[in-house]
Design an enzyme around this catalytic site. Sequence first.
Site, PDB file in Angstrom:
ATOM      1  N   TRP A 181       0.862  -1.186   0.000  1.00  0.00           N
ATOM      2  CA  TRP A 181       0.000   0.000   0.000  1.00  0.00           C
ATOM      3  C   TRP A 181       0.896   1.233   0.000  1.00  0.00           C
ATOM      4  CZ3 TRP A 181      -0.212   3.970   3.684  1.00  0.00           C
ATOM      5  CH2 TRP A 181      -1.146   4.980   3.364  1.00  0.00           C
ATOM      6  N   GLU A 222      -3.306  -3.245  -2.109  1.00  0.00           N
ATOM      7  CA  GLU A 222      -4.403  -2.556  -1.410  1.00  0.00           C
ATOM      8  C   GLU A 222      -4.726  -1.232  -2.092  1.00  0.00           C
ATOM      9  OE1 GLU A 222      -3.466  -1.355   2.635  1.00  0.00           O
ATOM     10  OE2 GLU A 222      -5.573  -0.965   3.113  1.00  0.00           O
ATOM     11  N   LYS A 224      -7.103   2.498  -2.328  1.00  0.00           N
ATOM     12  CA  LYS A 224      -7.656   3.503  -1.430  1.00  0.00           C
ATOM     13  C   LYS A 224      -8.350   4.578  -2.246  1.00  0.00           C
ATOM     14  CE  LYS A 224      -6.449   6.148   2.702  1.00  0.00           C
ATOM     15  NZ  LYS A 224      -5.475   6.363   3.764  1.00  0.00           N
ATOM     16  N   ASP A 257      -9.629  -2.850   1.986  1.00  0.00           N
ATOM     17  CA  ASP A 257      -9.728  -2.260   3.324  1.00  0.00           C
ATOM     18  C   ASP A 257     -11.091  -1.571   3.345  1.00  0.00           C
ATOM     19  OD1 ASP A 257      -9.654  -0.038   5.229  1.00  0.00           O
ATOM     20  OD2 ASP A 257      -7.518  -0.433   5.458  1.00  0.00           O
ATOM     21  N   HIS A 260     -11.715   2.177   2.766  1.00  0.00           N
ATOM     22  CA  HIS A 260     -11.139   2.800   1.577  1.00  0.00           C
ATOM     23  C   HIS A 260     -12.094   2.939   0.399  1.00  0.00           C
ATOM     24  CE1 HIS A 260      -6.680   1.940   2.782  1.00  0.00           C
ATOM     25  NE2 HIS A 260      -7.362   2.578   3.711  1.00  0.00           N
ATOM     26  N   HIS A 284      -8.550  -5.868   5.057  1.00  0.00           N
ATOM     27  CA  HIS A 284      -8.245  -5.071   6.236  1.00  0.00           C
ATOM     28  C   HIS A 284      -9.585  -4.698   6.825  1.00  0.00           C
ATOM     29  CE1 HIS A 284      -3.897  -3.432   5.510  1.00  0.00           C
ATOM     30  NE2 HIS A 284      -3.930  -4.711   5.817  1.00  0.00           N
ATOM     31  N   ASP A 292     -11.946   9.717   8.352  1.00  0.00           N
ATOM     32  CA  ASP A 292     -11.008   8.727   8.872  1.00  0.00           C
ATOM     33  C   ASP A 292     -11.400   7.324   8.458  1.00  0.00           C
ATOM     34  OD1 ASP A 292      -8.853   7.697  10.352  1.00  0.00           O
ATOM     35  OD2 ASP A 292     -10.239   7.147  11.950  1.00  0.00           O
ATOM     36  N   ASP A 294      -9.903   4.661   9.899  1.00  0.00           N
ATOM     37  CA  ASP A 294      -9.204   3.788  10.841  1.00  0.00           C
ATOM     38  C   ASP A 294      -9.699   3.820  12.277  1.00  0.00           C
ATOM     39  OD1 ASP A 294      -7.037   2.691   9.055  1.00  0.00           O
ATOM     40  OD2 ASP A 294      -6.783   4.828   8.735  1.00  0.00           O
ATOM     41  N   ASP A 325      -6.995  -3.435  10.757  1.00  0.00           N
ATOM     42  CA  ASP A 325      -6.184  -2.257  10.441  1.00  0.00           C
ATOM     43  C   ASP A 325      -6.882  -0.995  10.947  1.00  0.00           C
ATOM     44  OD1 ASP A 325      -4.484  -0.361   9.462  1.00  0.00           O
ATOM     45  OD2 ASP A 325      -5.114  -0.547   7.371  1.00  0.00           O
TER      46      ASP A 325
END
Length: 417
Positions: A181, A222, A224, A257, A260, A284, A292, A294, A325
């Site tokens: 990533w 990965e 995003k 993820d 993302h 993830h 955000d 995460d 993650d």
Amino acid sequence: MSYEEAKKVYAAHGMDTEAAMKRLKDVPVSLHCWQGDDVRGFDTDPSKPLTGGIQTTGNYPGRARTPEELMADLDETLRLIPGKVKMNLHASYAIFEEGEWADRDKLEPKHFKKWVDFCKERNLGCDFNPTFFSHPMCDPLTLSSPNEKTRRFWIDHGKACIRISSYLAEELGQPCTMNIWTGDGFKDVPGDRLGPRVRYKEAIDEILSEPYDFAKVKPCIESKVFGIGVEAYTVGSAEFALSYAALNRDKCIPLMDNGHYHPTEVVSDKIPALLAFFPEIALHVTRPIRWDSDHVVLFDDETREIAKEIVHCGGLEGRVHIALDYFDASINRIAAWTVGFRNLQKALLSALLSPDNLKELQDTDRFTELMVAQEELKTLPFGEVWQEYCRRCGVPGDGEWLPRVMEYEKKVLVNRK
Ligand code: RNT
Ligand code: ZN
């Protein structure tokens, strides 16, 4: 209600709680080391800000500052989470001997020997990640940079990481997923959208030309949608990553993820879409909130839906590599690790407790029954089964683990000034 009673309730609905618990115990889930120290690592100046479009916010006391502290905190967490854990490391967590240091393009397996010992003593496998961010060689681009010297540095880093991943897989006797990533992208409208992507593609080609056994090392790509400071354009977009993985199926796998994507897109639905084409995929699991991607994983609808798709699509049979993650610096970091890991276990356990006639109801157009069956599932006595699962895994149940974390905070974490 006791577990024995709950077991009977599930049995009356055609579900086997014993089989579900037994199955879940063997499913590896990767625990990301980077929640413990706000994604700082040990190879760069910890006072420098994170780069690459990721950010931790909060200043909760007790961030791990050394390998010893991080390992101690991980041990504390490992005592509180049920199921089969795999470690997940970033290259920036290399551990050097006194007076030694190696830049990221020169990292070697020996710099992860202490982690191998850590994993061996605890019987854990280990996943790995090259670290293409928070480093002076980010210009700010890495693998997609127009600057040959920058690109070369990061390609060499990727290759070094393949060698380290092979070492981890070999030493620990479990496959190692190695996730590529980068946060490469632009804050504002680019003048050239194709060039960086072509360079990124060629750079990954070069990294993957480093020899490895695909049965043991699983490079992942990965994607995003955007990052902080790179809002307008991301080189490794969804289409880029998926196309790369699709055209290189013998060398790598796609990684999704769930932080993302655009807010109304759901990874749960993408899992079966990808499994129709890819033998293996990686995830993830995280929680996106506005900007955000995460936040700590909760036992929420989408996490449960992701778990359902993993279970229903044969993901537990090795087709879906599951990792966490997220990174929250505003709460106790051990609690953050623990809550997120336990929530994913809860979601998987609850997904394993679903009637096996749902598919048949759908295929025979009995949609009323399908809806009612799925709704009524939600109020079955799942909590009892969960507490029993924790007992059998030898970890505290809900309501019992947080006091231990608070104790550790008082004894250990507050002393880290
Ligand atoms: C960032 C990506 C990436 C990182 C970790 C630290 O948006 O999700 O996976 O979070 O590699
Ligand atoms: Zn991620």
